[in-house]
Each structure stands twice: as structure tokens, then as C-alpha cells.
Design an enzyme around this catalytic site. Structure first.
Site, PDB file in Angstrom:
ATOM      1  N   ARG A  38      60.621  31.421  81.238  1.00  0.00           N
ATOM      2  CA  ARG A  38      60.776  29.963  81.339  1.00  0.00           C
ATOM      3  C   ARG A  38      60.019  29.433  82.550  1.00  0.00           C
ATOM      4  O   ARG A  38      59.365  28.407  82.494  1.00  0.00           O
ATOM      5  CB  ARG A  38      62.254  29.567  81.396  1.00  0.00           C
ATOM      6  CG  ARG A  38      62.465  28.125  81.821  1.00  0.00           C
ATOM      7  CD  ARG A  38      63.837  27.543  81.504  1.00  0.00           C
ATOM      8  NE  ARG A  38      64.949  28.440  81.721  1.00  0.00           N
ATOM      9  CZ  ARG A  38      65.420  28.799  82.920  1.00  0.00           C
ATOM     10  NH1 ARG A  38      64.877  28.338  84.028  1.00  0.00           N
ATOM     11  NH2 ARG A  38      66.439  29.626  83.011  1.00  0.00           N
ATOM     12  N   TYR A  62      53.502   4.442  71.684  1.00  0.00           N
ATOM     13  CA  TYR A  62      54.118   5.198  70.584  1.00  0.00           C
ATOM     14  C   TYR A  62      55.620   4.870  70.515  1.00  0.00           C
ATOM     15  O   TYR A  62      56.303   4.810  71.546  1.00  0.00           O
ATOM     16  CB  TYR A  62      53.885   6.701  70.832  1.00  0.00           C
ATOM     17  CG  TYR A  62      54.700   7.592  69.940  1.00  0.00           C
ATOM     18  CD1 TYR A  62      54.647   7.470  68.556  1.00  0.00           C
ATOM     19  CD2 TYR A  62      55.535   8.568  70.485  1.00  0.00           C
ATOM     20  CE1 TYR A  62      55.407   8.285  67.735  1.00  0.00           C
ATOM     21  CE2 TYR A  62      56.293   9.397  69.673  1.00  0.00           C
ATOM     22  CZ  TYR A  62      56.227   9.242  68.294  1.00  0.00           C
ATOM     23  OH  TYR A  62      56.981  10.051  67.486  1.00  0.00           O
ATOM     24  N   ASP A 108      48.959   8.036  79.200  1.00  0.00           N
ATOM     25  CA  ASP A 108      49.064   8.915  78.046  1.00  0.00           C
ATOM     26  C   ASP A 108      47.687   8.914  77.381  1.00  0.00           C
ATOM     27  O   ASP A 108      47.280   7.929  76.762  1.00  0.00           O
ATOM     28  CB  ASP A 108      50.159   8.391  77.100  1.00  0.00           C
ATOM     29  CG  ASP A 108      50.352   9.279  75.885  1.00  0.00           C
ATOM     30  OD1 ASP A 108      49.374   9.933  75.466  1.00  0.00           O
ATOM     31  OD2 ASP A 108      51.473   9.302  75.337  1.00  0.00           O
ATOM     32  N   LYS A 120      48.480  16.745  68.923  1.00  0.00           N
ATOM     33  CA  LYS A 120      47.472  15.929  68.251  1.00  0.00           C
ATOM     34  C   LYS A 120      46.086  16.579  68.392  1.00  0.00           C
ATOM     35  O   LYS A 120      45.865  17.642  67.871  1.00  0.00           O
ATOM     36  CB  LYS A 120      47.552  14.514  68.820  1.00  0.00           C
ATOM     37  CG  LYS A 120      48.974  13.960  68.905  1.00  0.00           C
ATOM     38  CD  LYS A 120      49.576  13.770  67.540  1.00  0.00           C
ATOM     39  CE  LYS A 120      51.062  13.490  67.461  1.00  0.00           C
ATOM     40  NZ  LYS A 120      51.839  13.155  68.594  1.00  0.00           N
TER      41      LYS A 120
END
Ligand code: P1T
Length: 389
Positions: free
Chosen positions: A55, A107, A179, A204
Site C-alpha cells: 500500500r 465532470y 484536471d 481515459k
């Protein structure tokens, strides 16, 4: 220079292939291995070869983070299990009571995260139309610590003058976060324009094949990077080693894909502009885009996204159901072309009134243009528009 280390003379396409990913020192394998181990042996307490627990750090993730940092020409990159996990972790840099100015066209999932989740933990959000950088001055308060924007925006492909906004924010001690999902680092580098942090939904264009969900954050500031690294580990929304490997594989062809998508998208946008059933077309590469001059200055291509408007929702839904090459699906940026209805799909979580006020109307259709043959894409739109027109 060690294998996998960036040569400062390397161009973008070379960095995408080689930074962080030298041949495996134990076998010479030219492809980065997928390190599945969750934990790493320590020869004495605290003495190890760079990794302790997966992690907090993983070699495949490390390779990806090195490569993505280099693509945004950033000192640091951190990766996450999704774009929204990346966004959430960036917002954790703030404290309860802090204020964030958000561009009004983002978004739908980002808007939902801010207004319906993080606002419950004491963060305060106001939206502004940052196409006019001056609108930021009006929205700033004593407690503004961050400005959050997309450029181009999802789904209206509006632009924000990143340098102008970042300058105003900096004067007031606020961070500018961009972004950069729609532009990709191929077309735009927010940090070079003065932004403090770039965020990506790597689901994306970075992944590019509709087979991995992920997020990334790139920045130069060492102290902020330490804080983000702490939160990445403390919160734990990290990507799996296999997801990291898929992304490493995806970015190898990023610049090839994005260039082709730009060319296809511009041609699709021009076709739509000339169609009688289409009322408006949004694409930064079109000379008719109201911010085309800014696009030319700030980006090195118009990107692969196009949105357009037909007169009614009924006509939009009918048209979407008739497309064959464009697949009716959410998401974007992959090799196959997708089409969707923002009002009913990606932006459905925004109240209808607010959505329409910003300009996301009921007749709006969003296209993510892929790398198919252009003639097939145009013919597909033509037949769908003919029936619905
Ligand atoms: O889906 P995820 O990887 O969590 O990324 C969220 C996100 C963040 N930023 C932008 C600009 C985005 O477009 C997205 C995700 N968007 C879609 C799924 C979509 O179809 O628009």
C-alpha cells in the site's frame, strides 16, 4: 545514467517508453514485471531495499509514477485507484473551513464528490465561470485555499486560461489544481503554465483501451508531495500492480493515439458543423470555438473530444440509439469511439436546473473520438443524423 532514468534530452514519446522502465535488472526483461508481493522482507527492522508494504509502495506502481511524472514534466507523481480517488486525496490537503473555487463546468462525479461528500466534512465550495479569469477575484474569500478546474471542460469543451487563473490564485495564496484528463500531457502541461497540481483520470487517455480505472496526481512542490504521499498511504486508495502495468502499457502509445484522435475529432467536428440537423458544435480546434485563440496558445492540439447539440432530448436519444461504430457508453479517451448523453449519463448527478444553467442542455451529445477510420466515423454519424433529422 541508470536504466529507466530520464535523459533530459529525451522527447515525450521516448520518455513514455523508457522512463521508470529500464530492463529488469534481475532478468533483462524489457517489460516492467508485475510485482504482486504485498510485503517485503526487512534484513533488520527498518532496513530494506526501498519497499516495505505494497500500500505504501510497490515497484510496478513506482515505475508508473516515475513515467507519468516525466510525461507532465513534474518532479513527483502519485497514482490512485481511480480519478475520483486522486481528486479526493488532493482535497485532503485542505482543512475543515477551507474554501475552494470550482469551475462551473466539471465532470458530474467531481461536482458530486465536492457538493455531496466533501462539503459534509467542512470544506466549502463555490462555482464560478472561469472562462473569465476575473470571475475568480469575485469568488475568492479569506479562506480560499484552492482553485479547481478542468480545461477543456467536461462536457462543453470550454477552456480556462490556466496561466491567468494561476496568477490570481497565487497572489491570494491559493493552489491551482487542473484536471488535465481531456487535454492529456501530450497537448497541455498545466504545471508549465503555472498550476500547482495536475490531476488525471488515467481511466481515459493515459490507459487508452477501456480496460483500467485509475488516477494520477503530478506536482513539483516537495512539501505538498510529502503530504500527498502521507495521505495516499493513510487513506489507501491505491491502484493494484496489474492496473499499474496496464497503464504502463497504455502510455507507450499515448502520443500516437492522441495525435490520431485529434485529427479524427477535428474532422468529425467539421462534418457536424456543416450538418443541418446540428445546432452547435463544441471543439477547441474549430476556428468557430469562442476560445480558439486560447486553444492555440495553451494546447498543441484540440483534443479528441467533441460535443454537439440537436434540438430536443428525444432527438438526441434517438440519434444515440442509432449509432453503430460509436458505442453508446460513458467514459472517454480510449481507442474506440464512444458517444453519450451528458444530461442523462455522466452529468445526471448534477441538479437539472444547475446543469442547464451552465449550458449542458437536454439536446447535448458528447463524443469521444477514437482511432477508427475517419470515413467510418463520419458515415456512422451521417446515417444517425439522417434518421433523426
Ligand atoms: O472515473 P474516474 O477514473 O474516477 O475519473 C473521474 C473523472 C475525473 N475527471 C474527469 C475530467 C473525468 O472525465 C472523470 C470521469 N469521467 C467519466 C467517466 C466520463 O464519462 O466523463
Amino acid at each position: 545514467m541508470a536504466d529507466g532514468e530520464a535523459d533530459p534530452r529525451w522527447g515525450f514519446a521516448t520518455r513514455a517508453l523508457h522512463v521508470g522502465q529500464g530492463p529488469d535488472p534481475t532478468t533483462g526483461a524489457v517489460v516492467q514485471p508485475i510485482h504482486l508481493a504485498t510485503t517485503y522482507r526487512q534484513s533488520a527492522v527498518g532496513v530494506h531495499q526501498g519497499f516495505e508494504y505494497s500500500r505504501s509502495g510497490n515497484p510496478t506502481r513506482h515505475a508508473l509514477e516515475e513515467c507519468l511524472a516525466s510525461l507532465e514534466s513534474a518532479r513527483h507523481c502519485l497514482t490512485f485507484a481511480s480519478g475520483l480517488a486522486a481528486t479526493t486525496t488532493v482535497l485532503l490537503l485542505l482543512d475543515a473551513g477551507d474554501h475552494v473555487v470550482v469551475n462551473d463546468d466539471v465532470y458530474g462525479g467531481t461536482a458530486r464528490l465536492f457538493t455531496r461528500v466533501l462539503s459534509r466534512y467542512g470544506l466549502r465550495f463555490d462555482s464560478a465561470d472561469l472562462r473569465d479569469p476575473g470571475a475568480l477575484r469575485e469568488a475568492l474569500t479569506e479562506r480560499t485555499r484552492m482553485v479547481w478546474l478542468e480545461s477543456p471542460t467536461n462536457p462543453l469543451l470550454r477552456l480556462v486560461d490556466i496561466a491567468a487563473v494561476a496568477e490570481i490564485a497565487r497572489e491570494r495564496g491559493a493552489l491551482t489544481v487542473v484536471d488535465n484528463t481531456f487535454a492529456t500531457p501530450v497537448l497541455q502541461n498545466p504545471l508549465a503554465l503555472g498550476a500547482d497540481i495536475a490531476v488525471h483520470s488515467s481511466t481515459k487517455y493515459l490507459g487508452g483501451h477501456s480496460d483500467v480505472v485509475g488516477g494520477a496526481v503530478m506536482l513539483d512542490d516537495d512539501a505538498l508531495a510529502v503530504s500527498l504521499r502521507f495521505h495516499q498511504n493513510a487513506v489507501g486508495a491505491v491502484p493494484s500492480p496489474f492496473d499499474c502495468w496496464l497503464l504502463l502499457r497504455g502510455v507507450k502509445t499515448l502520443s500516437l493515439r492522441v495525435r490520431q484522435q485529434c485529427a479524427n475529432a477535428l474532422a468529425v467536428a467539421r462534418f457536424l458543423e456543416g450538418h443541418a440537423a446540428v445546432q452547435a458544435v463544441h471543439h477547441p480546434g474549430l476556428e468557430s470555438h469562442p476560445q480558439h485563440a486560447l486553444a492555440v496558445r495553451q494546447m498543441s492540439g484540440g483534443g479528441g473530444m467533441v460535443s454537439f447539440e440537436v434540438d430536443t432530448e428525444e432527438r438526441a436519444l434517438e440519434l444515440l440509439s442509432r449509432l453503430r461504430v460509436f458505442l453508446l457508453a460513458e467514459s472517454l479517451g480510449a481507442v474506440e469511439s464512444l458517444a453519450e448523453h451528458p444530461g442523462r449519463m455522466t452529468h445526471a448527478s448534477i441538479a437539472a436546473e444547475e446543469r442547464r444553467r451552465v449550458g449542458v442542455g437536454d439536446g447535448l451529445i458528447r463524443l469521444s473520438v477514437g482511432v477508427e477510420d475517419l470515413d467510418d466515423l463520419v458515415r456512422d454519424l451521417d446515417q444517425a443524423l439522417a434518421v433523426s433529422g
